[in-house]
Motif scaffolding. Structure first.
Motif, short mmCIF file in Angstrom:
data_model
loop_
_atom_site.label_atom_id
_atom_site.label_comp_id
_atom_site.label_asym_id
_atom_site.label_seq_id
_atom_site.Cartn_x
_atom_site.Cartn_y
_atom_site.Cartn_z
N ASP A 332 0.82 -1.22 0.00
CA ASP A 332 0.00 0.00 0.00
C ASP A 332 0.85 1.27 0.00
O ASP A 332 0.32 2.37 0.17
N ASN A 333 2.18 1.09 -0.14
CA ASN A 333 3.12 2.22 -0.03
C ASN A 333 3.01 2.93 1.31
O ASN A 333 3.27 4.14 1.42
N ALA A 334 2.62 2.17 2.33
CA ALA A 334 2.48 2.74 3.67
C ALA A 334 3.83 2.72 4.39
O ALA A 334 4.71 1.91 4.07
N PRO A 335 4.01 3.58 5.39
CA PRO A 335 5.26 3.60 6.16
C PRO A 335 5.50 2.28 6.89
O PRO A 335 4.57 1.65 7.39
N VAL A 336 6.77 1.89 6.94
CA VAL A 336 7.18 0.64 7.57
C VAL A 336 8.30 0.94 8.57
O VAL A 336 9.16 1.78 8.31
N ALA A 337 8.30 0.22 9.70
CA ALA A 337 9.38 0.31 10.68
C ALA A 337 9.96 -1.09 10.87
O ALA A 337 9.23 -2.09 10.81
N ARG A 338 11.27 -1.14 11.12
CA ARG A 338 11.92 -2.44 11.30
C ARG A 338 13.04 -2.32 12.33
O ARG A 338 13.74 -1.30 12.37
N LEU A 339 13.20 -3.35 13.15
CA LEU A 339 14.29 -3.43 14.12
C LEU A 339 14.98 -4.78 13.96
O LEU A 339 14.33 -5.78 13.63
N LEU A 340 16.29 -4.80 14.19
CA LEU A 340 17.02 -6.07 14.19
C LEU A 340 18.02 -6.05 15.32
O LEU A 340 18.81 -5.10 15.45
N THR A 341 17.97 -7.08 16.16
CA THR A 341 18.82 -7.18 17.34
C THR A 341 19.60 -8.48 17.30
O THR A 341 19.01 -9.55 17.09
#
Length: 416
Positions: A332-341
């Motif tokens: 949907d071309n919506a904002p995305v957030a991502r974390l990697l630990t």
């Protein structure tokens, strides 16, 4: 008589292993902090990635000098704009992409990592791009929902990776009973994480995958896949004491479904497949890749001749000698957030070897909150047992997770 070659123990039983992980993590943290500061409105993504890799190389060169061990970049610097799900690193020879700049208020995903002796530490953080004068401003609206949802979902997933009974207290019988409890199934884990996401009207990005890390390998034999899209991408194996994992959490303000876009894949990594390449340019490119990066991911812009590399990798990918990482965005071309630990699972629980900075949740304002009592109870629990070795660093006790979520104060998560 042939001289015996000493076999090196690369498990966490060897203190040197954790030392090397922590050394690579300190580099990853330093570069992540620098790259985050460079992500301002109008900054070119290509320039940030180039500067990040240069700094990674400089910092790696400072450690383990004179030692006959491999060291380098475990993951190139990638800066993924708002709706991008996968790591993004444009090429200077693709003019349109090279001109990509960051926009104010968009969530940007920064991923990078260093490796010492094949022991890689990869981290990913999501920041909101601000104009210089707005760096310390409070965040509200849907951006706040996305950041808080991703933070709490990540904290929950980390705690769900702790083997049953590992941190149990009480009598021997009580500990034994706790250890005998069944792990939550993959579908139950996904369900709980979806509850957190939906509390903030967000959705998990389908196919979000956490991998077992091994020496020279950041996609090991075990994996945890949230909302798998096919049978091949299902969860395999379970987290155990002695494991090192790269734990990923991805959330979207849209549906969470992804689409591949028509942009050149620039991120690749070597596979275990061998094949007699026919083209001299392909063989030359592969030789440079093996020498510089081993089995770790790399960007085509890191090779000596970017234009030649774009040609040389074609046969390598077609023959499955290299894997290319297709560029995906939110459907949907919506904002995305991502974390990697990057974590180690020890007898004392979760050690966050390499992690994004803890979110200052007091700066994010929303009327949404988590109400599920089971999840709030898990979030209140520490991720590791206190060993007493850091007594001098003891701080005032933080608020319980439930109140922290209700008041948008700091969570009570503890780290080893």
């Amino acid at each position: 008589m042939a001289e015996e070659v000493a076999v090196v123990d690369y498990s966490l039983n060897n203190p040197d292993t954790l030392t090397k992980y922590k050394t690579s993590a300190s580099i990853s943290h330093k570069v992540l902090e620098a790259v985050s500061a460079w992500c301002v409105e109008g900054a070119k993504v290509l320039s940030i990635c180039q500067r990040g890799d240069k700094l990674l190389g400089e910092e790696v060169a400072k450690v383990y000098k004179g030692k006959k061990i491999s060291k380098g970049i475990a993951h190139p610097t990638t800066v993924s704009p708002s709706s991008y799900i996968t790591p993004y690193t444009p090429l200077s020879t693709d003019a349109e992409e090279a001109a990509t700049v960051l926009k104010a208020n968009e969530p940007v995903k920064i991923q990078l990592g260093a490796q010492i002796d094949g022991l890689g530490t990869v981290v990913c953080d999501t920041i909101l791009v601000k104009a210089d004068k707005e760096q310390d401003a409070e965040v509200s609206g849907r951006e706040a929902d996305l950041m808080l949802a991703t933070y709490y979902a990540n904290e929950l997933l980390l705690r769900l990776m702790i083997p049953p009974g590992l941190l149990a207290s009480g009598t021997d019988e009580e500990k034994k009973k706790a250890a005998a409890e069944k792990r939550p199934t993959p579908s139950k884990v996904t369900q709980m994480l979806e509850t957190v996401a939906k509390s903030y009207e967000c959705n998990i990005v389908e196919g979000t995958t956490s991998w077992l890390f091994e020496r020279n390998e950041i996609e090991g034999k075990k994996k945890i896949v949230l909302l798998p899209t096919d049978k091949e991408s299902r969860t395999e194996g379970v987290p155990e004491v002695g494991d090192v994992w790269g734990v990923e959490m991805g959330l979207s303000l849209g549906s969470g479904k992804y689409k591949m876009i028509d942009q050149r894949p620039t991120l690749h990594r070597r596979t275990t497949i061998t094949y007699q390449l026919k083209r001299p340019s392909s063989r030359q490119t592969l030789s440079e890749i093996v020498k510089k990066f081993g089995n770790f991911p790399f960007s085509l812009r890191q090779l000596d001749d970017e234009r030649a590399a774009k040609v040389g990798v074609v046969e390598c990918v077609r023959s499955n000698v290299l894997r290319q990482y297709d560029i995906c965005t939110d459907k949907d071309n919506a904002p995305v957030a991502r974390l990697l630990t990057t974590i180690a699972i020890t007898k004392n629980g979760i050690t966050r070897i390499g992690a994004p900075p803890q979110l200052d949740v007091s700066k994010y304002k929303t009327d949404k909150k988590i109400s599920d009592e089971q999840i709030l109870k898990i979030l209140e629990q520490p991720a590791a047992r206190s060993t007493g070795a850091k007594g001098k660093n003891k701080k005032k006790k933080k608020k319980p997770a439930k109140k922290a979520v209700d008041d948008d104060e700091e969570s009570s998560s503890e780290e080893d």
